[in-house]
Design an enzyme around this catalytic site. Structure first.
Site, PDB file in Angstrom:
ATOM      1  N   ARG A 110     -26.189  25.666 -11.040  1.00  0.00           N
ATOM      2  CA  ARG A 110     -26.748  26.574 -12.044  1.00  0.00           C
ATOM      3  C   ARG A 110     -27.775  27.506 -11.425  1.00  0.00           C
ATOM      4  O   ARG A 110     -27.860  28.682 -11.780  1.00  0.00           O
ATOM      5  CB  ARG A 110     -27.389  25.759 -13.175  1.00  0.00           C
TER       6      ARG A 110
ATOM      7  N   GLU B 187     -22.630  18.127 -15.525  1.00  0.00           N
ATOM      8  CA  GLU B 187     -23.747  17.570 -14.779  1.00  0.00           C
ATOM      9  C   GLU B 187     -23.248  16.766 -13.585  1.00  0.00           C
ATOM     10  O   GLU B 187     -22.365  15.909 -13.721  1.00  0.00           O
ATOM     11  CB  GLU B 187     -24.572  16.656 -15.692  1.00  0.00           C
TER      12      GLU B 187
ATOM     13  N   TYR C 205       0.843  -1.205   0.000  1.00  0.00           N
ATOM     14  CA  TYR C 205       0.000   0.000   0.000  1.00  0.00           C
ATOM     15  C   TYR C 205       0.876   1.252   0.000  1.00  0.00           C
ATOM     16  O   TYR C 205       0.638   2.189  -0.773  1.00  0.00           O
ATOM     17  CB  TYR C 205      -0.930   0.005   1.205  1.00  0.00           C
ATOM     18  N   ASP C 206       1.868   1.278   0.874  1.00  0.00           N
ATOM     19  CA  ASP C 206       2.739   2.452   0.975  1.00  0.00           C
ATOM     20  C   ASP C 206       3.491   2.694  -0.328  1.00  0.00           C
ATOM     21  O   ASP C 206       3.688   3.848  -0.740  1.00  0.00           O
ATOM     22  CB  ASP C 206       3.739   2.274   2.123  1.00  0.00           C
TER      23      ASP C 206
ATOM     24  N   SER D 257     -30.559  27.491 -20.207  1.00  0.00           N
ATOM     25  CA  SER D 257     -31.009  26.160 -20.596  1.00  0.00           C
ATOM     26  C   SER D 257     -31.404  26.172 -22.067  1.00  0.00           C
ATOM     27  O   SER D 257     -31.729  27.223 -22.631  1.00  0.00           O
ATOM     28  CB  SER D 257     -32.203  25.722 -19.747  1.00  0.00           C
ATOM     29  N   LEU D 258     -31.378  25.010 -22.700  1.00  0.00           N
ATOM     30  CA  LEU D 258     -31.715  24.888 -24.108  1.00  0.00           C
ATOM     31  C   LEU D 258     -33.203  24.585 -24.281  1.00  0.00           C
ATOM     32  O   LEU D 258     -33.852  24.048 -23.384  1.00  0.00           O
ATOM     33  CB  LEU D 258     -30.898  23.763 -24.754  1.00  0.00           C
TER      34      LEU D 258
ATOM     35  N   LYS E  69     -28.358  13.037 -22.949  1.00  0.00           N
ATOM     36  CA  LYS E  69     -28.682  13.914 -21.824  1.00  0.00           C
ATOM     37  C   LYS E  69     -28.445  13.182 -20.506  1.00  0.00           C
ATOM     38  O   LYS E  69     -28.910  12.069 -20.320  1.00  0.00           O
ATOM     39  CB  LYS E  69     -30.140  14.374 -21.894  1.00  0.00           C
TER      40      LYS E  69
END
Length: 269
Positions: free
Chosen positions: A133, A167, A43-44, A88-89, A112
């Site tokens: 947003r 998102e 791990y180290d 927004s679209l 989306k």
């Protein structure tokens, strides 16, 4: 020569992501399951390797074990005004309308993602602010929750100012696993993955947000696009490749000299 250097950067970036995933797996085995699969020495060794790669690449992910310093809750979400409104679209379900739009100007079509729109602001490679947003003109600061996200780079090898929108969302398989175990929440909040993601991202306590498995997928460069090569060609290519987690390969258009830390997401390890 430039291509060789770019490929090496991409390989190093892949190693950063893979080491973060592996070390977090080992940490979970050690601390939560009491069943470590590797020795402390292994791990180290991997931990030291990750630190060196983070320094070399300039990329540090929000869930990197080298950045585990605890979570700091806030008492309220501050409001922030967006200098460039996050608009927004228009929606449509008609293929003909899409074709008419594409006939007027070059168009980019993407799937989306159903979550909450987030803006990330970087200054000289350092993430300095994250916000929602909101209504488009005014959002809420959620910088405190970024360490709880699974895949947001807190540092990137980029000079100047870079603003990315994307998102924040919860994968459906994670949602299905969690929804039965979430208590004390209104049915409206947990009725679907989008609602749970929205509520989780706006939590005051990052430790609680961490338990919700929130991811970030970028879809637009709001500021700093001038650093990404020829806009006419590269914008669409970059926007298709702005997922910032598992590097399945370079996102660079052929011959374009853009940054190498923008990746396609094809799996979550």
């Amino acid at each position: 020569m430039q291509k060789v250097q770019r490929n090496q950067k991409n390989e190093d970036a892949k190693k950063v992501v893979m080491l973060v995933a592996k070390l977090n797996q080992y940490r979970n085995e050690y601390y939560n399951k009491a069943k470590p699969s590797v020795s402390d020495a292994v791990y180290d060794h991997l931990f030291d390797g990750l630190q060196k790669l983070e320094k070399k690449t300039g990329i540090i992910l929000s869930n990197s074990p080298t950045q585990t310093v605890g979570y700091t809750p806030v008492s309220a979400l501050e409001k922030v005004r967006h200098p460039i409104p996050l608009l927004s679209l228009d929606k449509t379900k008609q293929t003909e309308e899409l074709l008419q739009m594409a006939a007027k100007a070059p168009a980019l079509l993407m799937l989306k993602l159903d979550g909450l729109t987030i803006k990330l602001c970087y200054e000289n490679g350092q993430l300095v602010e994250a916000s929602t947003r909101g209504g488009g003109d005014i959002g809420e600061v959620i910088t405190h929750n970024i360490p709880a996200f699974y895949n947001v780079p807190t540092r990137i090898p980029q000079k100047g100012r870079l603003v990315i929108t994307g998102e924040g969302f919860i994968h459906k398989d994670d949602f299905e696993k969690m929804k039965g175990g979430i208590s004390g929440k209104a049915d409206k909040e947990i009725c679907n993955a989008r609602n749970l993601a929205s509520g989780s991202i706006q939590l005051l306590n990052p430790a609680a947000c961490k338990e919700r498995h929130v991811y970030f997928y970028a879809f637009n460069i709001l500021e700093g696009m001038g650093d990404f090569g020829k806009i006419a060609y590269s914008r669409g290519a970059w926007l298709c490749c702005l997922s910032l987690y598992i590097p399945a390969g370079t996102c660079n258009p052929p011959g374009d000299g853009g940054p190498d830390w923008l990746f396609k997401d094809v799996c979550r390890g």
